[in-house]
Design a protein around this motif. Structure first.
Motif, PDB file in Angstrom:
ATOM      1  N   ILE A  53       3.726 -13.274   7.861  1.00 45.08           N
ATOM      2  CA  ILE A  53       2.819 -12.855   6.788  1.00 45.08           C
ATOM      3  C   ILE A  53       1.551 -12.256   7.393  1.00 45.08           C
ATOM      4  CG2 ILE A  53       1.329 -13.695   4.906  1.00 45.08           C
ATOM      5  CD1 ILE A  53       4.269 -13.355   4.096  1.00 45.08           C
ATOM      6  N   GLU A  54       1.028 -12.873   8.437  1.00 37.39           N
ATOM      7  CA  GLU A  54      -0.154 -12.323   9.119  1.00 37.39           C
ATOM      8  C   GLU A  54       0.135 -10.908   9.624  1.00 37.39           C
ATOM      9  OE1 GLU A  54      -1.985 -14.659  12.230  1.00 37.39           O
ATOM     10  OE2 GLU A  54      -1.782 -16.477  10.999  1.00 37.39           O
ATOM     11  N   LYS A  55       1.312 -10.714  10.172  1.00 36.63           N
ATOM     12  CA  LYS A  55       1.702  -9.407  10.681  1.00 36.63           C
ATOM     13  C   LYS A  55       1.794  -8.372   9.555  1.00 36.63           C
ATOM     14  CE  LYS A  55       5.220  -7.334  13.635  1.00 36.63           C
ATOM     15  NZ  LYS A  55       6.448  -7.548  14.388  1.00 36.63           N
ATOM     16  N   LEU A  59       0.828  -1.211   0.000  1.00 38.27           N
ATOM     17  CA  LEU A  59       0.000   0.000   0.000  1.00 38.27           C
ATOM     18  C   LEU A  59       0.860   1.259   0.000  1.00 38.27           C
ATOM     19  CD1 LEU A  59      -2.607  -1.127   2.674  1.00 38.27           C
ATOM     20  CD2 LEU A  59      -3.097  -0.708   0.260  1.00 38.27           C
ATOM     21  N   ASP A  60       0.357   2.317  -0.628  1.00 37.02           N
ATOM     22  CA  ASP A  60       1.055   3.607  -0.620  1.00 37.02           C
ATOM     23  C   ASP A  60       1.313   4.056   0.813  1.00 37.02           C
ATOM     24  OD1 ASP A  60       1.045   3.819  -3.382  1.00 37.02           O
ATOM     25  OD2 ASP A  60      -0.888   4.877  -3.429  1.00 37.02           O
ATOM     26  N   GLY A  61       2.521   4.526   1.059  1.00 33.45           N
ATOM     27  CA  GLY A  61       2.880   5.026   2.383  1.00 33.45           C
ATOM     28  C   GLY A  61       3.278   3.945   3.371  1.00 33.45           C
ATOM     29  N   LYS A  62       3.188   2.690   2.988  1.00 31.33           N
ATOM     30  CA  LYS A  62       3.528   1.580   3.890  1.00 31.33           C
ATOM     31  C   LYS A  62       4.885   0.956   3.556  1.00 31.33           C
ATOM     32  CE  LYS A  62      -0.345   1.610   6.209  1.00 31.33           C
ATOM     33  NZ  LYS A  62      -0.380   1.855   7.645  1.00 31.33           N
ATOM     34  N   LYS A  99      -2.992  -6.722  -1.893  1.00 32.10           N
ATOM     35  CA  LYS A  99      -3.476  -8.070  -2.174  1.00 32.10           C
ATOM     36  C   LYS A  99      -2.789  -9.026  -1.221  1.00 32.10           C
ATOM     37  CE  LYS A  99      -3.962  -7.317  -7.157  1.00 32.10           C
ATOM     38  NZ  LYS A  99      -3.565  -7.807  -8.482  1.00 32.10           N
ATOM     39  N   ASN A 100      -3.343 -10.212  -1.066  1.00 31.56           N
ATOM     40  CA  ASN A 100      -2.736 -11.219  -0.195  1.00 31.56           C
ATOM     41  C   ASN A 100      -1.360 -11.628  -0.701  1.00 31.56           C
ATOM     42  OD1 ASN A 100      -4.932 -11.298   1.518  1.00 31.56           O
ATOM     43  ND2 ASN A 100      -5.922 -12.956   0.396  1.00 31.56           N
TER      44      ASN A 100
END
Length: 182
Positions: A80-82, A15-18, A89-90
């Motif tokens: 991955i959960e974290k 995601l943008d910013g992440k 997307k997954n």
């Protein structure tokens, strides 16, 4: 298949910013991956800032079995959960033996026979092995990088592999798709 090694190509749509959080997350998962049984190496292809958002991670293990053990491990699942809140997307990945991932297209799940893979890879590497040194070595000398057989070879092979994985093979396999998958 087990003796040829195995690769996994993982794509994470961040995601943008992440991106900074994702980079910190990588600092946790990469050391665990490196200490997994059968780990050979990894490569992280980062997105182009303000243009793309996909991170591609290529991990190689000595066997498909060891790679699957890591990909299905509790440690990886927890990490991955974290990281899931950072993804558009997954977590998406594909496991392939040897260099099969070079011949994969988006719409084609089938992998071509080995002799065709050999011919296609050879026909792509041969011209690159002639052209890359002709372009790269004069450029390095222009930058006053001293001639050294080992560092020149490292840079030349790195350029060839980069071009093969990200430029040549995706386009080349599309061009010869009918013959390759026949």
């Amino acid at each position: 298949m087990e003796t040829q090694g195995a690769s996994v190509v993982i794509t994470h749509h961040v995601l943008d910013g992440k991106e900074a959080e994702y980079e910190k997350w990588l600092e946790h998962i990469v050391p665990l991956t490196k200490h997994s049984e059968g780990f050979i190496d990894h490569q992280i292809v980062r997105p182009i800032p303000h243009l793309t958002f996909i991170y591609t991670v290529i991990i190689r293990f000595d066997t498909i079995e060891n790679l699957k053990k890591w990909m299905e491990s509790d440690d990886r699942k927890k990490l991955i959960e974290k990281a899931n809140p950072l993804f558009r997307k997954n977590d998406n990945y594909k496991i392939r033996s040897g260099l099969d991932f070079l011949f994969e297209t988006e719409n084609q799940a089938k992998v071509p026979v080995r002799w065709k893979q050999f011919l296609v890879t050879w026909s792509a590497i041969y011209p690159l092995s002639l052209l890359v040194p002709l372009v790269l070595l004069p450029f390095l000398r222009l930058l006053k990088v001293p001639a050294n057989h080992y560092s020149d070879g490292l840079l030349i092979s790195g350029c060839i592999v980069f071009l093969m994985v990200f430029v040549v093979m995706p386009n080349y396999t599309k061009l010869i798709r009918k013959w390759l998958f026949k």
